[in-house]
Design a protein around this motif. Sequence first.
Motif, PDB file in Angstrom:
ATOM      1  N   PRO A  92       0.839  -1.204   0.000  1.00  0.00           N
ATOM      2  CA  PRO A  92       0.000   0.000   0.000  1.00  0.00           C
ATOM      3  C   PRO A  92       0.870   1.248   0.000  1.00  0.00           C
ATOM      4  CG  PRO A  92       0.031  -0.994   2.180  1.00  0.00           C
ATOM      5  CD  PRO A  92       0.739  -1.955   1.267  1.00  0.00           C
ATOM      6  N   PRO A  93       0.414   2.317  -0.666  1.00  0.00           N
ATOM      7  CA  PRO A  93       1.194   3.566  -0.654  1.00  0.00           C
ATOM      8  C   PRO A  93       1.243   4.167   0.742  1.00  0.00           C
ATOM      9  CG  PRO A  93      -0.946   3.893  -1.681  1.00  0.00           C
ATOM     10  CD  PRO A  93      -0.815   2.428  -1.454  1.00  0.00           C
ATOM     11  N   THR A  94       2.400   4.670   1.123  1.00  0.00           N
ATOM     12  CA  THR A  94       2.584   5.283   2.436  1.00  0.00           C
ATOM     13  C   THR A  94       2.980   6.741   2.271  1.00  0.00           C
ATOM     14  OG1 THR A  94       4.939   4.746   2.551  1.00  0.00           O
ATOM     15  CG2 THR A  94       3.378   3.076   3.354  1.00  0.00           C
ATOM     16  N   ALA A  98       5.356   8.491  -0.664  1.00  0.00           N
ATOM     17  CA  ALA A  98       4.906   9.646  -1.446  1.00  0.00           C
ATOM     18  C   ALA A  98       5.919  10.780  -1.364  1.00  0.00           C
ATOM     19  CB  ALA A  98       3.542  10.109  -0.959  1.00  0.00           C
ATOM     20  N   ASP A  99       6.478  11.006  -0.179  1.00  0.00           N
ATOM     21  CA  ASP A  99       7.523  12.029  -0.044  1.00  0.00           C
ATOM     22  C   ASP A  99       8.718  11.682  -0.921  1.00  0.00           C
ATOM     23  OD1 ASP A  99       5.959  13.360   1.810  1.00  0.00           O
ATOM     24  OD2 ASP A  99       7.016  12.529   3.553  1.00  0.00           O
ATOM     25  N   HIS A 100       9.101  10.416  -0.908  1.00  0.00           N
ATOM     26  CA  HIS A 100      10.225   9.981  -1.743  1.00  0.00           C
ATOM     27  C   HIS A 100       9.930  10.234  -3.217  1.00  0.00           C
ATOM     28  CE1 HIS A 100      12.026   6.880  -4.385  1.00  0.00           C
ATOM     29  NE2 HIS A 100      13.127   7.144  -3.704  1.00  0.00           N
ATOM     30  N   PRO A 199       7.434  -0.040   0.936  1.00  0.00           N
ATOM     31  CA  PRO A 199       7.152   0.605   2.220  1.00  0.00           C
ATOM     32  C   PRO A 199       7.695   2.021   2.351  1.00  0.00           C
ATOM     33  CG  PRO A 199       7.757  -1.680   2.572  1.00  0.00           C
ATOM     34  CD  PRO A 199       7.996  -1.402   1.117  1.00  0.00           C
ATOM     35  N   ASP A 200       8.813   2.344   1.678  1.00  0.00           N
ATOM     36  CA  ASP A 200       9.420   3.657   1.891  1.00  0.00           C
ATOM     37  C   ASP A 200       9.704   4.437   0.617  1.00  0.00           C
ATOM     38  OD1 ASP A 200      11.399   2.036   0.936  1.00  0.00           O
ATOM     39  OD2 ASP A 200      12.885   2.554   2.460  1.00  0.00           O
ATOM     40  N   ARG A 201       9.332   3.893  -0.538  1.00  0.00           N
ATOM     41  CA  ARG A 201       9.584   4.621  -1.781  1.00  0.00           C
ATOM     42  C   ARG A 201       8.649   4.128  -2.865  1.00  0.00           C
ATOM     43  NH1 ARG A 201      14.099   2.395  -5.262  1.00  0.00           N
ATOM     44  NH2 ARG A 201      14.423   0.240  -4.623  1.00  0.00           N
ATOM     45  N   PHE A 224      -6.040  10.975 -13.171  1.00  0.00           N
ATOM     46  CA  PHE A 224      -6.875   9.896 -12.658  1.00  0.00           C
ATOM     47  C   PHE A 224      -6.696   9.706 -11.148  1.00  0.00           C
ATOM     48  CE2 PHE A 224      -6.072   8.620 -17.156  1.00  0.00           C
ATOM     49  CZ  PHE A 224      -7.364   8.829 -17.611  1.00  0.00           C
ATOM     50  N   GLY A 225      -5.981  10.610 -10.515  1.00  0.00           N
ATOM     51  CA  GLY A 225      -5.808  10.571  -9.074  1.00  0.00           C
ATOM     52  C   GLY A 225      -4.656   9.674  -8.663  1.00  0.00           C
ATOM     53  N   ALA A 226      -3.794  10.174  -7.788  1.00  0.00           N
ATOM     54  CA  ALA A 226      -2.678   9.399  -7.247  1.00  0.00           C
ATOM     55  C   ALA A 226      -2.761   9.434  -5.724  1.00  0.00           C
ATOM     56  CB  ALA A 226      -1.340   9.967  -7.718  1.00  0.00           C
ATOM     57  N   PRO A 227      -2.447   8.346  -5.048  1.00  0.00           N
ATOM     58  CA  PRO A 227      -2.467   8.350  -3.584  1.00  0.00           C
ATOM     59  C   PRO A 227      -1.495   9.394  -3.021  1.00  0.00           C
ATOM     60  CG  PRO A 227      -2.257   6.110  -4.441  1.00  0.00           C
ATOM     61  CD  PRO A 227      -2.067   7.039  -5.598  1.00  0.00           C
ATOM     62  N   HIS A 228      -1.917  10.072  -1.964  1.00  0.00           N
ATOM     63  CA  HIS A 228      -1.074  11.051  -1.272  1.00  0.00           C
ATOM     64  C   HIS A 228      -0.540  12.125  -2.237  1.00  0.00           C
ATOM     65  CE1 HIS A 228      -1.189   8.427   2.200  1.00  0.00           C
ATOM     66  NE2 HIS A 228      -0.618   7.449   1.528  1.00  0.00           N
ATOM     67  N   LEU A 229      -1.395  12.539  -3.192  1.00  0.00           N
ATOM     68  CA  LEU A 229      -0.933  13.494  -4.192  1.00  0.00           C
ATOM     69  C   LEU A 229      -0.443  14.793  -3.561  1.00  0.00           C
ATOM     70  CD1 LEU A 229      -0.498  14.240  -7.142  1.00  0.00           C
ATOM     71  CD2 LEU A 229      -2.900  14.948  -7.264  1.00  0.00           C
TER      72      LEU A 229
END
Length: 283
Positions: A92-94, A98-100, A199-201, A224-229
């Motif tokens: 799952p996106p974290t 997302a920061d990475h 998990p981290d990237r 189309f939307g990205a997690p944690h955009l």
Amino acid sequence: MDVPAHLTHLTGTPPTRLHALGHSHAWTLHRAETLDGRTLFIKALDNGTPTGVLTAEAAGLRWLAQATPDLVPPVLAADPHMLVLPWQPPHPPTPAAADHLGHSLATLHTTTPATYGAPWPGYIATLPLDNTPTPGPWASWYAEYRLAPYLPAAAEHLGRDGLRLLERVIDRIDDLAGTPEPPARIHGDLWSGNILWTPDRALLVDPAAHGGHRETDLAMLALFGAPHLDRILSAYQHTAPLNPGWRQRIPLHQLHPLLVHVVLFGASYRGMLLAAAASALAG
């Protein structure tokens, strides 16, 4: 295609198990476990004449890795019939990943090629993507190489009024494009389905990589939307701030992928495309 035999030919190691993952466009997808203990992701062209789409994808991944090797998976083997990558278990996106992604994408974009386009014939899905190296400016390059070539195939779905709306965008492209920027090394098809999360990237796959405008990748993430955009964009802005007005230009950059969707999938994407064109013209 005999996938096990061709995989053995490419990698020198026969698979011990092969799992079918489905079909996409003109290729089949597989997970392979090999005699030397590796787990691989396989994209294999369906039976037929190779088009160059898999070699273009491999070239794009290698070109992106020159700038940000931690942002793309390594190409283990490739030819016109098959692409082989390491298998990446889904996560799952974290927020950390997302920061990475935001930081690494900004780093990628600050690596500027000499021209727009790329030194190989491009593809987006199964459609040719004209990568003729061109000095720019971006506005005229985008109109000539990313919008106009897809209008004839899209015309039957757009109708006369829709086609004219896209032509108005092309006519006004110099006014709509914003502050000129140098070419950026971009993924070129960065929707959320082309992001593999760890998990981290994040890892980027299925590129239509070329020298283009960095706002294009960000507009595709939003399409189309990205997690944690919001986190992706915040990390990006912290690393390489965008020029004023970039949010207003998002619809302009979304026109190319939406045109591609109209050509590939028909009139179901007509409304989104024409809404984006109207928004681009409104600024």
